[in-house]
Design a protein around this motif. Structure first.
Motif, mmCIF file in Angstrom:
data_model
loop_
_atom_site.group_PDB
_atom_site.id
_atom_site.type_symbol
_atom_site.label_atom_id
_atom_site.label_comp_id
_atom_site.label_asym_id
_atom_site.label_seq_id
_atom_site.Cartn_x
_atom_site.Cartn_y
_atom_site.Cartn_z
ATOM 1 N N HIS A 123 1.146 3.818 -6.685
ATOM 2 C CA HIS A 123 -0.062 3.795 -5.858
ATOM 3 C C HIS A 123 -0.769 5.144 -5.865
ATOM 4 O O HIS A 123 -2.004 5.200 -5.804
ATOM 5 C CB HIS A 123 0.294 3.372 -4.438
ATOM 6 N N THR A 158 -0.089 3.464 -14.262
ATOM 7 C CA THR A 158 0.060 2.575 -13.098
ATOM 8 C C THR A 158 0.437 1.168 -13.536
ATOM 9 O O THR A 158 1.319 0.533 -12.945
ATOM 10 C CB THR A 158 -1.242 2.527 -12.289
ATOM 11 N N GLU A 179 0.835 -1.184 0.000
ATOM 12 C CA GLU A 179 0.000 0.000 0.000
ATOM 13 C C GLU A 179 0.879 1.246 0.000
ATOM 14 O O GLU A 179 2.079 1.191 0.196
ATOM 15 C CB GLU A 179 -0.897 0.006 1.242
ATOM 16 N N ILE A 180 0.244 2.377 -0.142
ATOM 17 C CA ILE A 180 0.984 3.620 -0.287
ATOM 18 C C ILE A 180 1.759 3.962 0.977
ATOM 19 O O ILE A 180 2.771 4.633 0.929
ATOM 20 C CB ILE A 180 0.015 4.762 -0.645
ATOM 21 N N ASN A 196 5.472 4.057 -4.565
ATOM 22 C CA ASN A 196 4.466 5.010 -4.098
ATOM 23 C C ASN A 196 3.935 5.889 -5.223
ATOM 24 O O ASN A 196 2.785 6.345 -5.172
ATOM 25 C CB ASN A 196 5.038 5.855 -2.970
ATOM 26 N N LEU A 243 -0.309 -3.331 -7.810
ATOM 27 C CA LEU A 243 -0.460 -2.271 -8.801
ATOM 28 C C LEU A 243 -1.038 -2.823 -10.103
ATOM 29 O O LEU A 243 -1.895 -2.193 -10.739
ATOM 30 C CB LEU A 243 0.883 -1.605 -9.079
#
Length: 614
Positions: free
Chosen positions: A473, A498, A81-82, A470, A510
């Motif tokens: 994301h 992405t 996740e980010i 990042n 992603l």
């Protein structure tokens, strides 16, 4: 106006902070009055062919030791996740390896070519002999192996014992390099190759092949026998040899990068295994695939030697630098087990960093209560040492947990306050991460313009800093926000970018997220035939990687069936989505139930109409 909002957020955050620490203050109240009169100082910026690029272990470690048998890494199983970033002990550094680590694909290729000239010359006749030895070799009993090892001269026992502690497969060239660095060698190359063939036939060495290249490791039965025959001091000697092997290996790598390591031994070790060191830099550049896998595989092996030698602080540094990279390669359980093992034997920032990283890994698996426990366990020590840098990071991560618990207002207040704190501490990466998480929170609150603003702010920082994970994301979040705003073409452009980044760094989260995003954008444009294959591909990828966000894809497929006039199939997939949401995404349960109720009502009405006609 903005000042009043900031003051309001800060006050609200302070109230939440007191609430979260109500237990901690009771147990650790003296931490506030006995804290030292100083604060941590931080820097401003926070051989390839001879090791198989996919070999690290999957067996869960025991408290005393970790067995790392030859095992190929699976595709990434944990979603990045980010907010994911390793929390690493920080201190003053006079070098900035992060600025030196590979800057372009062409540079990476140049390094690989240099290494291959030394190590990757494949001797086909030797490989054929190995294959023949595997076929003709016979299964040797444990008692026969033990008797055979007892008859070997001490020099050969030394060779086997040292290699057995490496717990990492090597090519023939890599094994030769390893033994030479450990000052254990053969009189000639032909003698060395005959030795390998002989021991493969006798069952002392196991062979695996990757990309048509052979890799060797001590057979499990032989390793256990060898270790049982060695005294503790002998084991320590072999582990020290392996420790020096890894050190020499990465010093050679630094030389290839034209980086001069410090002359002081302590500083040189920190240059290799410490925060902002060589391994730390490589493990955060997944776009350079070969170098990335080389670094994390070596780091796992080196960590085990350091742990067994009781060099716990160095072992913790290596683990904190690589635990998220290990998880991204599908070995999340191994990373968690290693963190659980290092926490009780370390103190200070080494222990706290491991606690924070473990909490974040647990959060990604939606074990939210346990995650909060480890976050809170780290807080007293951070307060005592006045480590405000990491304290702000912990609160920021707790804000993400609140979002996952379906508490968007509490999450927004916490993350806004943390964003301000990160800015005051000049921790701009963590500030960008907090803003990226705020974008997700505001999107869930339907504050789409504000969400887009936060996402763009985060994206700008990540793109400038070269943080591809990042950046990807942030683009995915922007695509989702633009889709919600009805801008399908703009959203699709974000999803395309992405997808490109996800494929470049081999990030399954992603890739699957961008595929499903493109499918939703296509459905918005009434291009249903193009959307369905993308949805099915996204579901298949999340199933392969055991991704707990698969419920989102089930809901997307249900939406597809509903739009294409098949409410019965839509109901099937909405129910599958609901099962996932009730386990992992409580915030999505209500809307999913509403969809199920709406379709059930429509189907019941349709059934009554048919019955009436009959």
């Amino acid at each position: 106006m903005k000042l009043s909002i900031y003051i309001s957020f800060s006050f609200s955050f302070f109230v939440l902070f007191l609430y979260d620490l109500k237990v901690i203050v009771g147990r650790f109240g003296t931490a506030f009055c006995h804290a030292p009169k100083w604060i941590f100082l931080f820097p401003e910026n926070s051989h390839i062919a001879d090791i198989p690029v996919k070999a690290i272990a999957s067996r869960e470690p025991s408290k005393e030791a970790i067995d790392l048998p030859s095992r190929m890494l699976r595709p990434a199983q944990a979603q990045m996740e980010i907010s994911s970033r390793p929390i690493r002990p920080k201190g003053r550094c006079v070098w900035e390896v992060g600025r030196i680590i590979i800057s372009s694909e062409s540079y990476e290729a140049d390094i690989i070519i240099k290494k291959q000239s030394d190590f990757s010359m494949t001797d086909l006749s030797f490989d054929e002999r190995l294959i023949s030895a595997i076929r003709t070799g016979q299964k040797t009993s444990v008692s026969d192996l033990s008797e055979y090892l007892d008859r070997l001269p001490p020099s050969e026992v030394n060779l086997l014992a040292c290699f057995s502690f490496l717990i990492q497969p090597l090519s023939s060239e890599g094994l030769s390099d390893f033994l030479n660095k450990c000052e254990l060698s053969f009189p000639s190359e032909s003698v060395f190759k005959d030795w390998q063939i002989s021991y493969v036939e006798k069952g002392l060495l196991s062979v695996s092949f990757e990309n048509d290249k052979a890799f060797l490791i001590i057979a499990e039965e032989a390793r256990k026998i060898l270790e049982s025959k060695l005294a503790d001091e002998e084991k320590r000697t072999y582990r020290q040899l392996i420790d020096r092997f890894y050190e020499k290996r990465f010093l050679e790598f630094a030389e290839l990068l034209e980086v001069t390591p410090p002359e002081n031994e302590k500083a040189r070790r920190a240059f290799l295994v410490g925060p902002n060191g060589i391994i730390d830099g490589l493990s955060h550049n997944p776009q350079h695939r070969s170098l990335f896998l080389f670094a994390i595989n070596s780091a796992v092996g080196w960590h085990e030697q350091l742990f067994q030698l009781k060099h716990y602080e160095e072992a913790a540094d290596l683990l904190n630098a690589t635990c998220f990279a290990i998880t991204r390669e599908g070995q999340g359980q191994l990373a968690q087990a290693l963190l659980l093992r290092i926490i009780p034997v370390t103190n200070g920032i080494y222990r706290q960093s491991a606690q924070i990283n473990l909490a974040t890994l647990l959060r990604k698996e939606f074990k939210l209560d346990l995650s909060l426990k480890f976050y809170r366990d780290a807080i007293p020590g951070l307060i005592r040492s006045r480590n405000f840098w990491h304290l702000a990071i912990v609160w920021s991560e707790m804000g993400v947990v609140y979002r996952q618990q379906g508490k968007p207002l509490k999450a927004a207040i916490t993350l806004e306050a943390c964003s301000l704190l990160h800015g005051m501490l000049k921790n701009y990466k963590s500030q960008a991460i907090a803003r990226a998480q705020l974008a997700n929170v505001y999107r869930s609150m339907r504050l789409l313009r504000l969400a887009l603003e936060k996402s763009i702010q985060a994206y700008t920082y990540f793109q400038k800093s070269g943080d591809l994970i990042n950046t990807g994301h942030s683009l995915l979040t922007q695509g989702n926000i633009l889709y919600n705003l009805g801008k399908a073409h703009s959203a699709n452009a974000c999803y395309d970018e992405t997808l490109s980044i996800g494929q470049q760094i081999n990030d399954s989260a992603l890739i699957s997220g961008s595929l499903s995003g493109k499918a939703r954008a296509l459905m918005y444009l009434n291009r249903y035939d193009e959307a369905r294959p993308l949805l099915e591909e996204s579901i298949a990828l999340r199933q392969r990687t055991s991704d707990k966000n698969i419920g989102v894809e089930f809901e997307n497929l249900a939406h597809y069936y509903e739009k294409t006039g098949n409410p019965e199939m839509a109901l099937v997939w909405y129910r599958k989505a609901l099962n996932n949401f009730e386990q992992y995404h409580h915030g999505f349960v209500g809307s999913c139930k509403n969809n199920i109720h709406r379709i059930e009502k429509a189907l019941a009405k349709k059934s009554r109409r048919i019955d009436g006609k009959m």
